[in-house]
Design an enzyme around this catalytic site. Structure first.
Site, PDB file in Angstrom:
ATOM      1  N   ALA A  75       0.808  -1.218   0.000  1.00  0.00           N
ATOM      2  CA  ALA A  75       0.000   0.000   0.000  1.00  0.00           C
ATOM      3  C   ALA A  75       0.842   1.270   0.000  1.00  0.00           C
ATOM      4  O   ALA A  75       0.377   2.318  -0.441  1.00  0.00           O
ATOM      5  CB  ALA A  75      -0.950  -0.004   1.185  1.00  0.00           C
ATOM      6  N   THR A  76       2.076   1.188   0.484  1.00  0.00           N
ATOM      7  CA  THR A  76       2.920   2.383   0.426  1.00  0.00           C
ATOM      8  C   THR A  76       3.105   2.780  -1.041  1.00  0.00           C
ATOM      9  O   THR A  76       2.967   3.958  -1.404  1.00  0.00           O
ATOM     10  CB  THR A  76       4.290   2.109   1.097  1.00  0.00           C
ATOM     11  OG1 THR A  76       4.043   1.804   2.468  1.00  0.00           O
ATOM     12  CG2 THR A  76       5.214   3.305   0.998  1.00  0.00           C
ATOM     13  N   GLN A 183      -6.714  -0.368   6.224  1.00  0.00           N
ATOM     14  CA  GLN A 183      -7.187  -0.846   7.521  1.00  0.00           C
ATOM     15  C   GLN A 183      -8.679  -1.163   7.527  1.00  0.00           C
ATOM     16  O   GLN A 183      -9.213  -1.592   8.550  1.00  0.00           O
ATOM     17  CB  GLN A 183      -6.867   0.177   8.617  1.00  0.00           C
ATOM     18  CG  GLN A 183      -5.378   0.379   8.833  1.00  0.00           C
ATOM     19  CD  GLN A 183      -4.678  -0.838   9.443  1.00  0.00           C
ATOM     20  OE1 GLN A 183      -5.316  -1.798   9.900  1.00  0.00           O
ATOM     21  NE2 GLN A 183      -3.359  -0.827   9.440  1.00  0.00           N
ATOM     22  N   SER A 203      -3.664  -3.561   0.817  1.00  0.00           N
ATOM     23  CA  SER A 203      -2.419  -4.247   1.132  1.00  0.00           C
ATOM     24  C   SER A 203      -2.702  -5.694   1.548  1.00  0.00           C
ATOM     25  O   SER A 203      -3.644  -5.942   2.311  1.00  0.00           O
ATOM     26  CB  SER A 203      -1.729  -3.506   2.277  1.00  0.00           C
ATOM     27  OG  SER A 203      -0.537  -4.168   2.630  1.00  0.00           O
ATOM     28  N   HIS A 205      -0.879  -7.825   3.489  1.00  0.00           N
ATOM     29  CA  HIS A 205      -0.494  -8.347   4.810  1.00  0.00           C
ATOM     30  C   HIS A 205      -1.339  -7.827   5.965  1.00  0.00           C
ATOM     31  O   HIS A 205      -1.122  -8.209   7.110  1.00  0.00           O
ATOM     32  CB  HIS A 205       0.998  -8.106   5.079  1.00  0.00           C
ATOM     33  CG  HIS A 205       1.390  -6.687   5.371  1.00  0.00           C
ATOM     34  ND1 HIS A 205       1.696  -6.265   6.643  1.00  0.00           N
ATOM     35  CD2 HIS A 205       1.526  -5.611   4.579  1.00  0.00           C
ATOM     36  CE1 HIS A 205       2.032  -4.982   6.606  1.00  0.00           C
ATOM     37  NE2 HIS A 205       1.937  -4.563   5.361  1.00  0.00           N
ATOM     38  N   THR A 244       7.918  -7.558 -13.133  1.00  0.00           N
ATOM     39  CA  THR A 244       7.384  -8.919 -13.142  1.00  0.00           C
ATOM     40  C   THR A 244       6.437  -9.113 -11.955  1.00  0.00           C
ATOM     41  O   THR A 244       6.784  -8.758 -10.826  1.00  0.00           O
ATOM     42  CB  THR A 244       8.552  -9.928 -13.062  1.00  0.00           C
ATOM     43  OG1 THR A 244       9.369  -9.721 -14.210  1.00  0.00           O
ATOM     44  CG2 THR A 244       8.057 -11.360 -13.023  1.00  0.00           C
ATOM     45  N   CYS A 330       4.604   1.937  12.816  1.00  0.00           N
ATOM     46  CA  CYS A 330       5.566   2.500  11.861  1.00  0.00           C
ATOM     47  C   CYS A 330       6.394   3.604  12.502  1.00  0.00           C
ATOM     48  O   CYS A 330       7.465   3.935  12.024  1.00  0.00           O
ATOM     49  CB  CYS A 330       4.831   3.063  10.650  1.00  0.00           C
ATOM     50  SG  CYS A 330       3.675   1.901   9.947  1.00  0.00           S
TER      51      CYS A 330
HETATM   52  N1  PLP Z   1      -1.818   2.812   4.810  1.00  0.00           N
HETATM   53  C1  PLP Z   1      -2.250   2.471   6.021  1.00  0.00           C
HETATM   54  C2  PLP Z   1      -3.487   3.091   6.577  1.00  0.00           C
HETATM   55  C3  PLP Z   1      -1.523   1.545   6.789  1.00  0.00           C
HETATM   56  O1  PLP Z   1      -1.960   1.207   8.010  1.00  0.00           O
HETATM   57  C4  PLP Z   1      -0.339   0.985   6.248  1.00  0.00           C
HETATM   58  C5  PLP Z   1       0.494   0.060   7.055  1.00  0.00           C
HETATM   59  O2  PLP Z   1       0.643   0.221   8.246  1.00  0.00           O
HETATM   60  C6  PLP Z   1       0.052   1.365   4.958  1.00  0.00           C
HETATM   61  C7  PLP Z   1      -0.706   2.278   4.277  1.00  0.00           C
HETATM   62  C8  PLP Z   1       1.299   0.799   4.311  1.00  0.00           C
HETATM   63  O3  PLP Z   1       1.033  -0.480   3.807  1.00  0.00           O
HETATM   64  P1  PLP Z   1       2.207  -1.451   3.300  1.00  0.00           P
HETATM   65  O4  PLP Z   1       2.803  -2.049   4.522  1.00  0.00           O
HETATM   66  O5  PLP Z   1       1.489  -2.468   2.451  1.00  0.00           O
HETATM   67  O6  PLP Z   1       3.167  -0.639   2.509  1.00  0.00           O
END
Ligand code: PLP
Length: 406
Positions: A75-76, A183, A203, A205, A244, A330
């Site tokens: 998701a980042t 989330q 995301s 995970h 890929t 984080c």
């Molecule tokens: N956005 C939100 C709201 C998140 O809670 C997180 C992870 O903590 C992320 C983005 C980042 O996701 P990823 O770990 O898949 O890069």
């Protein structure tokens, strides 16, 4: 038998569901093909698996078509692609972006980066529960606004934003709307037929799938959306994200979405019950405990509490058999008070006493009982060492004290 340590930090990441691992295994072993290989069956098998994953993910959020899903590394990257991709594509139309203060750093730091490129960003305030007022979104719109980005639910306090209402405003004003739903996906229902989001980050995970795989939903029609890629290369994902494809990761992510979708009503009920049991158990046995986030508009499983007169870090050290976090996972490497708690008006002292508990699919009622007991024991022990707590028990109003500077 209770197995220690107990993992109760499911907003940071989730364990892989064994059913997800089962689905992934063939693609980690004999079916190892490259989904872009068009000339043999190894490639065809991989491609079919990717397309199934795309469909499973699209179904979880009720997208119109699997083609609206672009695979990313997480998701980042999805957040970066949404923000920079739209900003770079639409800069001739305008340079203004609207977001809010409790977004994930992937959004806030992308916005900061875009500000250096000349974009203007409005960071909206939230109320004491962490909720954005949709009318404040409307009021912030200018004729230069090209994008609104508001998260579905916050990782630290669990608060759910009024996404359908903000979507209506964005559509009425003809502005693109991105939502970081990391989330929320798999935890509460998401319906992109009735909720007018144009781009959505997901995301793997966070919903019992693997790490290192994510997706960006990009609405295909009404509006037709341009997105400048961040990564150039082989033209994968219709040129929007070269590289890929992570076939086992996508298979696992897809399976995780299908399971979450199928089991959502039951899981919502079960996790809400466990979270409430945890909260009630702690609040019944301890005084001066404060809930952070919205009391009802919150994702199941997520609980953030401040234990007044107790240093959060000391409490974490005491809770060796329980994996929880103080502030966002984080940012827990820094000792700054959490910016999310600051945004909802929690002062630095109380913020430093905050613990985030996130109950997930594999937690049990027995584990919740263990956590209640452990937290009560350590909070009580730490408060016995706190002169401030003693003063409060003696009826002294701490606000009336003039502290000496020396
Ligand atoms: N956005 C939100 C709201 C998140 O809670 C997180 C992870 O903590 C992320 C983005 C980042 O996701 P990823 O770990 O898949 O890069």
């Amino acid at each position: 038998m209770l197995k220690l340590p107990i993992y109760m930090d499911n907003n940071a990441t989730t364990p892989l569901d064994p059913r997800v691992l089962n689905a992934m295994m063939p693609y980690l072993t004999e079916s190892f093909g490259n989904a872009a290989s068009r000339t043999h069956s190894f490639g065809w098998v991989a491609e079919a698996a990717v397309e199934k994953g795309r469909e499973q993910i699209a179904q979880l959020i009720n997208a119109s078509s699997p083609d609206e899903i672009i695979f990313t590394s997480g998701a980042t990257e999805s957040d970066n692609l949404a923000l920079k991709g739209v900003a770079w594509s639409y800069k001739s139309k305008g340079n203004h972006i609207i977001t809010q203060k409790t977004e994930h750093k992937a959004i806030l730091d992308s916005c900061k980066y875009l500000q250096k490129e000349g974009f203007e960003v409005t960071y909206l305030d939230v109320d004491k529960y962490g909720v954005v007022d949709p009318e404040s979104v409307r009021a912030a719109i200018t004729d230069k606004t090209i994008l609104i980005s508001i998260m579905y639910a916050n990782s630290e306090i669990g608060t759910i934003q009024p996404i359908p209402q903000i979507g209506e405003i964005a559509r009425e004003k003809g502005i693109l709307f991105h939502c970081d739903a990391v989330q929320a996906a798999g935890k509460i229902p998401i319906d992109l037929q009735s909720t007018l989001v144009d781009l959505m980050s997901l995301s793997g995970h966070k919903l019992y799938g693997p790490k290192g795989v994510g997706a960006l939903y990009v609405r295909k029609k009404k509006p037709f959306l341009k997105l400048t890629p961040l990564i150039h290369g082989g033209g994968h994902e219709k040129g929007k994200r070269s590289g890929t494809l992570n076939v086992p990761g996508i298979v696992g992510f897809g399976e995780a979405c299908e399971l979450a979708h199928r089991e959502l009503p039951e899981e919502m009920k079960r996790l809400t019950h466990l979270r409430d049991k945890l909260r009630e158990g702690l609040m019944a046995k301890l005084d001066y405990v404060h809930l952070n986030g919205h009391p009802e508009k919150r994702i199941p499983g997520s609980l953030n509490l401040s234990f007044e007169f107790v240093e959060g870090e000391s409490l974490l050290m005491g809770l060796k058999d329980v994996a929880v976090s103080s502030g966002s996972a984080c940012t827990s490497a820094s000792l700054e008070p959490s910016y999310v708690l600051t945004a909802i008006g929690v002062g630095p002292e109380l913020a430093h006493t905050s613990i985030r508990f996130c109950v997930g699919r594999f937690n049990t009622a027995e584990e919740v009982d263990f956590v209640i007991e452990a937290v009560v024991k350590h909070v009580t022990r730490l408060r016995e060492l706190s002169p401030l707590y003693e003063m409060v028990l003696e009826g002294i109003d701490l606000n009336s004290i003039k502290w000496s500077a020396s």
